[in-house]
Write an enzyme that holds these catalytic residues in place. Structure first.
Site, mmCIF file in Angstrom:
data_model
loop_
_atom_site.group_PDB
_atom_site.id
_atom_site.type_symbol
_atom_site.label_atom_id
_atom_site.label_comp_id
_atom_site.label_asym_id
_atom_site.label_seq_id
_atom_site.Cartn_x
_atom_site.Cartn_y
_atom_site.Cartn_z
ATOM 1 N N CYS A 135 34.710 52.684 31.059
ATOM 2 C CA CYS A 135 34.626 51.075 32.897
ATOM 3 C C CYS A 135 33.981 50.191 31.788
ATOM 4 O O CYS A 135 32.603 49.811 31.321
ATOM 5 C CB CYS A 135 33.777 50.911 33.615
ATOM 6 S SG CYS A 135 32.931 49.600 34.606
ATOM 7 N N CYS A 138 31.460 47.018 32.919
ATOM 8 C CA CYS A 138 29.988 48.150 33.323
ATOM 9 C C CYS A 138 29.007 48.384 31.832
ATOM 10 O O CYS A 138 27.832 47.776 31.778
ATOM 11 C CB CYS A 138 30.555 48.915 34.193
ATOM 12 S SG CYS A 138 31.586 48.764 35.156
ATOM 13 N N ASP A 139 29.919 48.486 30.971
ATOM 14 C CA ASP A 139 28.878 49.921 30.072
ATOM 15 C C ASP A 139 29.151 49.188 29.003
ATOM 16 O O ASP A 139 28.377 49.509 27.413
ATOM 17 C CB ASP A 139 29.057 51.337 29.763
ATOM 18 C CG ASP A 139 28.830 51.719 31.520
ATOM 19 O OD1 ASP A 139 27.677 51.367 32.110
ATOM 20 O OD2 ASP A 139 29.720 52.440 31.815
#
Ligand code: NDP
Length: 312
Positions: A135, A138-139
């Site tokens: 992701c 997300c990261d």
């Protein structure tokens, strides 16, 4: 003994909990089964910065705890357990929990989510959370000014490359074929980025590093006369090789698209079966964001509330 309820929600990501908040506020006393991964995919991410209402960001775990507590506050019965079979052929929807407990529900919301595909390398497990992610949104933040590689050749991979290139020093796109599958517009977009290098016919064989990922073992032109192997120094590896919707339970029962996503009627969360709604990533091949999942959970619940009130 068969338990009789009005509203069953299967799955506990942002779609499921949001559906539960709405259904419980409508006094439907919903029962929500959390499934194999309580809280869903977001509990496996770290910081979430793009969910409205959290100006300082929030961890995926905390966000899901908040949603869960909000659903419980209004009376949702949140339970551990996995739905192991369903029968939607009659007006009353029958489901079996953990192969033993039978429930009759007047209406059902399916919000079982999707799971990112992985390459299947043992090193992906070894470095999970330490340099391997599926992701980018997300990261990606954790790789600011660092070097990363994205695996894949579709629109998701190209979108991840665009996203990561804005914050990383260098981004490699590792494509197993000699061409990209992504749309032309995405291909053009990445071709204009100075810090992006597309490596065609390159595949990851493994990862190495003492404290987290320090590089990837790459095979170039696998199974060809000029096959070669080399190490690529990277700080992070992002998988963007597709997601698979968690819809196996509903095969042959609900209409699925060719990728396995549950089909819903245009502008609605209604499936092909009256009284059964689908929300979140299991019914969304396109956006797959926490906020869009929550929104579809809200819509599914409002449609379910209207359906049950008309039935009465
Ligand atoms: P896709 O299935 O389109 O692409 C997956 C990519 O991963 C392919 O290039 C595939 O390679 C590659 N891949 C699969 N398995 C492996 C493997 N084991 N090793 C190396 N590479 C692998 O998935 P996406 O998530 O990119 O897109 C899914 C759908 O969502 C598509 O229809 C896409 O258009 C859509 N989408 C739309 C967006 C938008 O409109 N903005 C944004 C993102 C997605 P190969 O080509 O060799 O099979």
């Amino acid at each position: 003994m068969t338990e009789k309820i009005k509203c069953l929600i299967i799955g506990s990501g942002p779609a499921g909990y949001t559906a539960a908040i709405y259904a419980s506020r409508a006094n439907l006393n919903p029962v929500l089964y959390e499934g194999m991964l309580p809280g869903g995919q977001l509990t496996q991410t770290t910081e979430i910065e793009n969910f409205p209402g959290y100006p300082e960001g929030v961890t995926g775990f905390a966000l899901m705890e908040d949603l869960r507590n909000q659903a419980k506050r209004f009376g949702t019965d949140v339970r551990n357990g996995v739905i192991t079979s369903v029968d939607f052929s009659n007006d009353i929807k029958k489901v079996i929990v953990n192969d033993e407990h039978e429930i009759d529900a007047d209406a059902v919301i399916v919000s079982t989510g999707a799971s990112a595909k992985y390459l299947g390398l043992p090193d992906e497990v070894k470095y999970a959370g330490q340099g391997v992610s599926a992701c980018a949104t997300c990261d990606g933040f954790f790789y600011r000014k660092k070097t990363v590689a994205v695996v894949g050749g579709g629109d998701t991979a190209c979108g991840d490359v665009v996203y990561l290139s804005a914050m990383c020093k260098q981004v490699y796109l590792l494509v197993r074929k000699p061409y990209l599958r992504a749309s032309k517009i995405m291909q053009e977009r990445i071709s204009k980025l100075d810090n992006v290098t597309v490596l065609f016919e390159h595949e990851v064989e493994g990862l190495f590093g003492e404290n987290g990922v320090e590089g990837a073992k790459i095979v170039k032109k696998r199974n060809q006369a000029d096959e070669s192997h080399f190490d690529l120094a990277i700080d992070g590896l992002f998988l963007a090789i597709g997601h698979h919707p968690n819809s196996d339970l509903f095969k042959g029962i609900l209409d699925l698209d060719e990728q396995g996503y549950i089909k819903t009627q245009s502008g609605s969360q209604q499936t092909n079966i009256q009284g059964v709604y689908a929300a979140g990533d299991v019914a969304d091949p396109k956006y797959q964001q926490a906020i869009t999942a929550a929104a579809s959970g809200c819509k599914a619940s409002m449609e379910l509330i209207s359906y049950l009130s008309k039935k009465e």
